[in-house]
Design a protein around this motif. Structure first.
Motif, PDB file in Angstrom:
ATOM      1  N   THR A  43       0.832  -1.197   0.000  1.00 22.28           N
ATOM      2  CA  THR A  43       0.000   0.000   0.000  1.00 22.28           C
ATOM      3  C   THR A  43       0.868   1.249   0.000  1.00 22.28           C
ATOM      4  O   THR A  43       1.766   1.392   0.838  1.00 22.28           O
ATOM      5  CB  THR A  43      -0.923   0.027   1.228  1.00 22.28           C
ATOM      6  OG1 THR A  43      -1.794  -1.114   1.185  1.00 22.28           O
ATOM      7  CG2 THR A  43      -1.788   1.287   1.215  1.00 22.28           C
ATOM      8  N   ILE A  44       0.616   2.112  -0.961  1.00 19.77           N
ATOM      9  CA  ILE A  44       1.322   3.387  -1.046  1.00 19.77           C
ATOM     10  C   ILE A  44       0.340   4.499  -0.704  1.00 19.77           C
ATOM     11  O   ILE A  44      -0.671   4.679  -1.395  1.00 19.77           O
ATOM     12  CB  ILE A  44       1.912   3.599  -2.444  1.00 19.77           C
ATOM     13  CG1 ILE A  44       2.972   2.540  -2.730  1.00 19.77           C
ATOM     14  CG2 ILE A  44       2.502   5.000  -2.578  1.00 19.77           C
ATOM     15  CD1 ILE A  44       3.603   2.641  -4.082  1.00 19.77           C
ATOM     16  N   ARG A  45       0.625   5.233   0.335  1.00 23.82           N
ATOM     17  CA  ARG A  45      -0.275   6.288   0.792  1.00 23.82           C
ATOM     18  C   ARG A  45       0.095   7.621   0.148  1.00 23.82           C
ATOM     19  O   ARG A  45       1.260   7.993   0.104  1.00 23.82           O
ATOM     20  CB  ARG A  45      -0.221   6.429   2.314  1.00 23.82           C
ATOM     21  CG  ARG A  45      -0.520   5.168   3.074  1.00 23.82           C
ATOM     22  CD  ARG A  45      -0.504   5.412   4.566  1.00 23.82           C
ATOM     23  NE  ARG A  45      -1.843   5.393   5.094  1.00 23.82           N
ATOM     24  CZ  ARG A  45      -2.166   5.781   6.326  1.00 23.82           C
ATOM     25  NH1 ARG A  45      -1.244   6.258   7.130  1.00 23.82           N
ATOM     26  NH2 ARG A  45      -3.411   5.724   6.743  1.00 23.82           N
ATOM     27  N   ILE A  46      -0.932   8.293  -0.363  1.00 24.23           N
ATOM     28  CA  ILE A  46      -0.731   9.653  -0.871  1.00 24.23           C
ATOM     29  C   ILE A  46      -1.701  10.581  -0.138  1.00 24.23           C
ATOM     30  O   ILE A  46      -2.787  10.163   0.270  1.00 24.23           O
ATOM     31  CB  ILE A  46      -0.941   9.742  -2.394  1.00 24.23           C
ATOM     32  CG1 ILE A  46      -2.370   9.336  -2.780  1.00 24.23           C
ATOM     33  CG2 ILE A  46       0.078   8.887  -3.131  1.00 24.23           C
ATOM     34  CD1 ILE A  46      -2.673   9.553  -4.256  1.00 24.23           C
ATOM     35  N   GLY A  47      -1.284  11.813   0.058  1.00 27.05           N
ATOM     36  CA  GLY A  47      -2.106  12.775   0.785  1.00 27.05           C
ATOM     37  C   GLY A  47      -2.770  13.761  -0.144  1.00 27.05           C
ATOM     38  O   GLY A  47      -2.290  14.036  -1.247  1.00 27.05           O
ATOM     39  N   LEU A  48      -3.876  14.293   0.307  1.00 29.19           N
ATOM     40  CA  LEU A  48      -4.574  15.364  -0.398  1.00 29.19           C
ATOM     41  C   LEU A  48      -4.901  16.461   0.593  1.00 29.19           C
ATOM     42  O   LEU A  48      -5.477  16.200   1.653  1.00 29.19           O
ATOM     43  CB  LEU A  48      -5.870  14.852  -1.038  1.00 29.19           C
ATOM     44  CG  LEU A  48      -6.819  15.931  -1.604  1.00 29.19           C
ATOM     45  CD1 LEU A  48      -6.180  16.649  -2.793  1.00 29.19           C
ATOM     46  CD2 LEU A  48      -8.165  15.335  -1.994  1.00 29.19           C
ATOM     47  N   ILE A  49      -4.515  17.690   0.262  1.00 24.44           N
ATOM     48  CA  ILE A  49      -4.904  18.861   1.055  1.00 24.44           C
ATOM     49  C   ILE A  49      -5.747  19.746   0.157  1.00 24.44           C
ATOM     50  O   ILE A  49      -5.279  20.237  -0.871  1.00 24.44           O
ATOM     51  CB  ILE A  49      -3.676  19.642   1.566  1.00 24.44           C
ATOM     52  CG1 ILE A  49      -2.778  18.737   2.412  1.00 24.44           C
ATOM     53  CG2 ILE A  49      -4.124  20.842   2.381  1.00 24.44           C
ATOM     54  CD1 ILE A  49      -1.511  19.428   2.899  1.00 24.44           C
ATOM     55  N   ALA A  50      -7.004  19.958   0.541  1.00 22.07           N
ATOM     56  CA  ALA A  50      -7.928  20.732  -0.290  1.00 22.07           C
ATOM     57  C   ALA A  50      -8.937  21.438   0.614  1.00 22.07           C
ATOM     58  O   ALA A  50      -9.227  20.973   1.717  1.00 22.07           O
ATOM     59  CB  ALA A  50      -8.661  19.823  -1.270  1.00 22.07           C
ATOM     60  N   PRO A  51      -9.505  22.564   0.148  1.00 23.08           N
ATOM     61  CA  PRO A  51     -10.525  23.272   0.942  1.00 23.08           C
ATOM     62  C   PRO A  51     -11.888  22.606   0.777  1.00 23.08           C
ATOM     63  O   PRO A  51     -12.606  22.858  -0.184  1.00 23.08           O
ATOM     64  CB  PRO A  51     -10.515  24.682   0.338  1.00 23.08           C
ATOM     65  CG  PRO A  51     -10.108  24.476  -1.087  1.00 23.08           C
ATOM     66  CD  PRO A  51      -9.159  23.310  -1.084  1.00 23.08           C
ATOM     67  N   ALA A  73      -1.203  -1.000  -4.344  1.00 23.78           N
ATOM     68  CA  ALA A  73      -2.461  -0.259  -4.278  1.00 23.78           C
ATOM     69  C   ALA A  73      -2.203   1.117  -3.666  1.00 23.78           C
ATOM     70  O   ALA A  73      -1.316   1.276  -2.816  1.00 23.78           O
ATOM     71  CB  ALA A  73      -3.502  -1.011  -3.439  1.00 23.78           C
ATOM     72  N   LEU A  74      -2.972   2.090  -4.129  1.00 22.62           N
ATOM     73  CA  LEU A  74      -2.889   3.434  -3.574  1.00 22.62           C
ATOM     74  C   LEU A  74      -3.921   3.607  -2.468  1.00 22.62           C
ATOM     75  O   LEU A  74      -5.042   3.094  -2.559  1.00 22.62           O
ATOM     76  CB  LEU A  74      -3.139   4.475  -4.665  1.00 22.62           C
ATOM     77  CG  LEU A  74      -2.119   4.582  -5.798  1.00 22.62           C
ATOM     78  CD1 LEU A  74      -2.563   5.646  -6.798  1.00 22.62           C
ATOM     79  CD2 LEU A  74      -0.734   4.908  -5.260  1.00 22.62           C
ATOM     80  N   GLU A  75      -3.540   4.323  -1.440  1.00 22.41           N
ATOM     81  CA  GLU A  75      -4.459   4.671  -0.350  1.00 22.41           C
ATOM     82  C   GLU A  75      -4.436   6.185  -0.180  1.00 22.41           C
ATOM     83  O   GLU A  75      -3.356   6.783  -0.072  1.00 22.41           O
ATOM     84  CB  GLU A  75      -4.056   3.991   0.947  1.00 22.41           C
ATOM     85  CG  GLU A  75      -4.973   4.336   2.121  1.00 22.41           C
ATOM     86  CD  GLU A  75      -4.508   3.729   3.430  1.00 22.41           C
ATOM     87  OE1 GLU A  75      -5.010   4.160   4.492  1.00 22.41           O
ATOM     88  OE2 GLU A  75      -3.626   2.843   3.412  1.00 22.41           O
ATOM     89  N   LEU A  76      -5.608   6.795  -0.165  1.00 22.80           N
ATOM     90  CA  LEU A  76      -5.703   8.248  -0.072  1.00 22.80           C
ATOM     91  C   LEU A  76      -5.999   8.693   1.354  1.00 22.80           C
ATOM     92  O   LEU A  76      -6.881   8.154   2.015  1.00 22.80           O
ATOM     93  CB  LEU A  76      -6.809   8.767  -1.006  1.00 22.80           C
ATOM     94  CG  LEU A  76      -7.050  10.280  -1.002  1.00 22.80           C
ATOM     95  CD1 LEU A  76      -5.829  11.019  -1.544  1.00 22.80           C
ATOM     96  CD2 LEU A  76      -8.286  10.624  -1.810  1.00 22.80           C
ATOM     97  N   VAL A  77      -5.252   9.699   1.805  1.00 20.61           N
ATOM     98  CA  VAL A  77      -5.521  10.358   3.084  1.00 20.61           C
ATOM     99  C   VAL A  77      -5.829  11.817   2.759  1.00 20.61           C
ATOM    100  O   VAL A  77      -4.958  12.557   2.297  1.00 20.61           O
ATOM    101  CB  VAL A  77      -4.314  10.270   4.039  1.00 20.61           C
ATOM    102  CG1 VAL A  77      -4.665  10.922   5.371  1.00 20.61           C
ATOM    103  CG2 VAL A  77      -3.876   8.827   4.232  1.00 20.61           C
ATOM    104  N   ALA A  78      -7.078  12.243   2.978  1.00 23.55           N
ATOM    105  CA  ALA A  78      -7.519  13.586   2.573  1.00 23.55           C
ATOM    106  C   ALA A  78      -7.835  14.450   3.785  1.00 23.55           C
ATOM    107  O   ALA A  78      -8.460  13.984   4.751  1.00 23.55           O
ATOM    108  CB  ALA A  78      -8.748  13.487   1.677  1.00 23.55           C
ATOM    109  N   TYR A  79      -7.410  15.720   3.718  1.00 22.10           N
ATOM    110  CA  TYR A  79      -7.662  16.677   4.792  1.00 22.10           C
ATOM    111  C   TYR A  79      -8.212  17.988   4.228  1.00 22.10           C
ATOM    112  O   TYR A  79      -7.914  18.378   3.096  1.00 22.10           O
ATOM    113  CB  TYR A  79      -6.380  16.981   5.572  1.00 22.10           C
ATOM    114  CG  TYR A  79      -5.907  15.865   6.464  1.00 22.10           C
ATOM    115  CD1 TYR A  79      -6.761  15.256   7.369  1.00 22.10           C
ATOM    116  CD2 TYR A  79      -4.578  15.428   6.404  1.00 22.10           C
ATOM    117  CE1 TYR A  79      -6.317  14.242   8.202  1.00 22.10           C
ATOM    118  CE2 TYR A  79      -4.127  14.414   7.235  1.00 22.10           C
ATOM    119  CZ  TYR A  79      -5.006  13.817   8.129  1.00 22.10           C
ATOM    120  OH  TYR A  79      -4.569  12.810   8.950  1.00 22.10           O
ATOM    121  N   ASP A  80      -8.998  18.660   5.053  1.00 25.12           N
ATOM    122  CA  ASP A  80      -9.597  19.957   4.713  1.00 25.12           C
ATOM    123  C   ASP A  80      -8.787  21.072   5.356  1.00 25.12           C
ATOM    124  O   ASP A  80      -8.685  21.154   6.572  1.00 25.12           O
ATOM    125  CB  ASP A  80     -11.047  19.984   5.215  1.00 25.12           C
ATOM    126  CG  ASP A  80     -11.712  21.346   5.073  1.00 25.12           C
ATOM    127  OD1 ASP A  80     -11.222  22.167   4.269  1.00 25.12           O
ATOM    128  OD2 ASP A  80     -12.730  21.583   5.760  1.00 25.12           O
TER     129      ASP A  80
END
Length: 348
Positions: free
Chosen positions: A39-47, A80-87
């Protein structure tokens, strides 16, 4: 008697068929086992809240769709990709805090985002000092283009966007799009008070100066992010310019158009960013007539990659995607390509 015998023969054939099926399935699994999943984790920072929420949701939709498609195509390949998303609410201080969490607590391999130029600038030192790859599909500040670092983008910089616009006007017999292109003699500028807004309005001012059109400018006014009522900007119909240029990334774009139209402005709007949203026309209705905008992706743009994205996005979310969704979707594939190349070098 004969019927009983037929039933026995049929039952025997069914048992044999099931046995063969089990054998072949088991045999195939023995010969071609799925690889252990890395598992490869990628981050997302978005409003995902605040005035830029619409853009942030588009970013998240695009990223999630790309992750889902990549994982589907890679099933059984051991990755596999795993997404970690934050606001981050487009708050630079919060963006920096969330970037630290993604790097030090969530152990991501790369980060997508953030949305705004100010938020991106707030993370630059951290990103570069940690050697964390970051790709922004939306922030246009020229500072990213000028630096040789770990921050990338798949959107034009402010400078490049204006160069593209000017190249387009040169193909129109030298017409300056924001004036002669719309048969306009006067122009007003409204821009959000942040790095991107300042850069965009300055680019227009420079174009006016270079084109010998400085006298065409009636005003250049900034406004704070989150402003909901712009009626105080449109109090005198006599001061209306022929065209109003709007640099707004969020809900302020719709509020400006609404309040100007309600005050009697019948001229042309030329907008950036916030004019791209799919719900811009649907929410404003007839008030959106005469609104033009520049974009770096549109549903009418056709290429194999874009066509697949458009079809899968419509099927998944049942709404028309905008530039932010398209760029964010594409950014995941850029990261994925880098991941594949890195893995290939490791295995050599």
């Amino acid at each position: 008697m004969r019927m009983a015998r037929l039933k026995k023969i049929f039952l025997f054939l069914v048992i044999v068929a099931l046995a063969l099926l089990v054998f072949f399935v088991y045999h195939k699994q023995e010969k071609e086992p799925d690889l252990p999943v890395e598992t490869i984790r990628i981050g997302l920072i978005a409003p995902l809240s605040g005035s830029n929420m619409r853009g942030g949701i588009s970013m998240k939709n695009g990223v999630e769709l790309a992750v889902e498609n990549i994982n589907k195509n890679q099933r059984g390949q051991g990755i596999a990709l795993e997404l970690v998303a934050y606001d981050d609410e487009s708050n630079p201080q919060k963006t920096l805090k969330l970037a630290k969490e993604l790097i030090f607590l969530d152990n991501v391999e790369a980060i997508i985002g953030p949305f705004s130029s100010d938020s991106l600038l707030a993370t630059m030192y951290l990103i570069n000092s940690c050697g964390m790859p970051m790709i922004t599909p939306t922030a246009m500040t020229d500072a990213v283009s000028d630096a040789d670092d770990y921050i990338f983008r798949n959107i034009l910089s402010t400078r490049s966007a204006r160069e593209k616009m000017n190249a387009y006007t040169d193909q129109r017999a030298g017409e300056y799009t924001l004036l002669e292109g719309f048969n306009a003699r006067t122009i007003g500028i409204l821009w959000q008070n942040d790095t991107w807004g300042y850069d965009m309005q300055k680019a227009v001012l420079d174009d006016l100066k270079d084109g010998g059109k400085k006298d065409a400018l009636l005003y250049s006014r900034s406004f704070p992010m989150g402003k909901e009522d712009f009626s105080d900007f449109f109090t005198s119909q006599e001061k209306f310019p022929d065209i109003i240029y709007v640099a707004a990334t969020g809900a302020e774009a719709k509020a400006i158009v609404r309040d100007a139209r309600n005050a009697g402005f019948k001229g042309v709007f030329f907008g950036e960013s916030g004019f791209n949203y799919a719900d811009f026309d649907s929410e404003l209705g007839a008030l959106a007539d005469g609104c033009f905008f520049s974009t770096q992706w549109h549903p009418s743009f056709s290429s194999p990659f874009s066509d697949v994205f458009l079809k899968t996005y419509l099927n998944t979310y049942n709404e028309m995607p905008d530039m932010y969704a398209a760029n964010s979707y594409e950014s995941v594939y850029f990261l994925w390509e880098g991941i594949e190349k890195a893995r290939a070098n490791i295995w050599k």
